[in-house]
Design a protein around this motif. Structure first.
Motif, short mmCIF file in Angstrom:
data_model
loop_
_atom_site.label_atom_id
_atom_site.label_comp_id
_atom_site.label_asym_id
_atom_site.label_seq_id
_atom_site.Cartn_x
_atom_site.Cartn_y
_atom_site.Cartn_z
N UNK A 173 38.35 26.67 51.90
CA UNK A 173 39.41 27.43 52.56
C UNK A 173 40.06 28.35 51.54
N UNK A 174 40.52 29.54 51.96
CA UNK A 174 41.16 30.46 51.02
C UNK A 174 42.40 29.85 50.39
N UNK A 175 42.64 30.19 49.12
CA UNK A 175 43.77 29.63 48.38
C UNK A 175 45.09 30.14 48.94
N UNK A 176 45.09 31.32 49.51
CA UNK A 176 46.31 31.92 50.04
C UNK A 176 46.03 32.37 51.46
N UNK A 177 46.93 32.02 52.36
CA UNK A 177 46.76 32.49 53.73
C UNK A 177 46.90 34.00 53.74
N UNK A 178 46.25 34.63 54.68
CA UNK A 178 46.22 36.09 54.71
C UNK A 178 47.62 36.69 54.88
N UNK A 179 48.51 36.01 55.60
CA UNK A 179 49.84 36.55 55.81
C UNK A 179 50.75 36.36 54.60
N UNK A 180 50.29 35.60 53.59
CA UNK A 180 51.06 35.41 52.37
C UNK A 180 50.81 36.52 51.36
N UNK A 181 49.83 37.34 51.59
CA UNK A 181 49.53 38.43 50.67
C UNK A 181 48.51 38.03 49.64
N UNK A 182 48.52 38.76 48.53
CA UNK A 182 47.54 38.57 47.47
C UNK A 182 47.90 37.38 46.60
N UNK A 183 46.88 36.75 46.03
CA UNK A 183 47.10 35.64 45.11
C UNK A 183 47.45 36.19 43.73
N UNK A 184 47.89 35.32 42.84
CA UNK A 184 48.23 35.75 41.48
C UNK A 184 47.02 36.34 40.75
N UNK B 237 51.70 42.15 49.28
CA UNK B 237 50.67 42.44 50.27
C UNK B 237 49.64 43.45 49.77
N UNK B 238 50.10 44.44 48.97
CA UNK B 238 49.20 45.52 48.55
C UNK B 238 48.86 45.48 47.06
N UNK B 239 49.69 44.84 46.24
CA UNK B 239 49.48 44.84 44.80
C UNK B 239 50.01 46.09 44.12
N UNK B 240 50.70 46.95 44.85
CA UNK B 240 51.26 48.19 44.30
C UNK B 240 52.57 47.90 43.57
N UNK B 241 52.78 48.61 42.47
CA UNK B 241 54.02 48.46 41.70
C UNK B 241 55.14 49.19 42.44
N UNK B 242 56.20 48.45 42.78
CA UNK B 242 57.33 49.02 43.50
C UNK B 242 58.43 49.49 42.54
N UNK B 243 58.56 48.80 41.40
CA UNK B 243 59.63 49.13 40.46
C UNK B 243 59.16 48.73 39.06
N UNK B 244 59.52 49.57 38.07
CA UNK B 244 59.17 49.30 36.68
C UNK B 244 60.42 49.39 35.83
N UNK B 245 60.65 48.36 35.02
CA UNK B 245 61.75 48.38 34.05
C UNK B 245 61.14 48.26 32.67
#
Length: 116
Positions: free
Chosen positions: A33-44, A88-96
């Motif tokens: 079974x997948x480690x992360x459910x699809x609605x949880x987004x991407x895994x680490x 969900x997408x793995x896109x960077x939303x904010x960078x500090x």
């Protein structure tokens, strides 16, 4: 008395078998079974791969927060950064940009000396 004990034993045994039959499907689930459910987004590991592909290096901390991942890494120029990543997408939303302690000490010395 023996008949009564026999009936009680059979009833108890039947109840235990019925309970085991009801619980067995829970334990029979596949390990594939997948480690992360699809609605949880991407895994680490998927987040790590997406950031590596985007040019980030030295990724040493990935933490899942409520609606984002917080990641500590180095950007393409070698600066330490803290990233907020969309789960969900793995896109960077904010960078500090994180300041290096040596860089801060140099700035403090320059500031107290009046030099620039």
């Amino acid at each position: 008395m023996k008949t009564r004990t026999l009936i009680l034993t059979l009833a108890l045994g039947g109840g235990l078998l019925a309970g085991a039959a009801a619980v067995a499907p829970v334990f029979a689930q596949s390990d594939a079974a997948p480690a992360v459910r699809q609605d949880d987004g991407l895994s680490m590991p998927q987040i790590h791969d997406a950031l590596t592909a985007a040019g980030y290096r030295n990724i040493n901390a990935i933490e899942r927060e409520r609606n984002r991942y917080e990641v500590k890494a180095s950007d393409a120029d070698g600066r330490r950064v803290e990233l907020s990543v969309d789960p969900m997408t793995g896109k960077v939303m904010k960078t500090e940009t994180r300041r290096d302690r040596r860089e801060e000490a140099t700035r403090e010395r320059r500031g107290s000396d009046g030099a620039k």
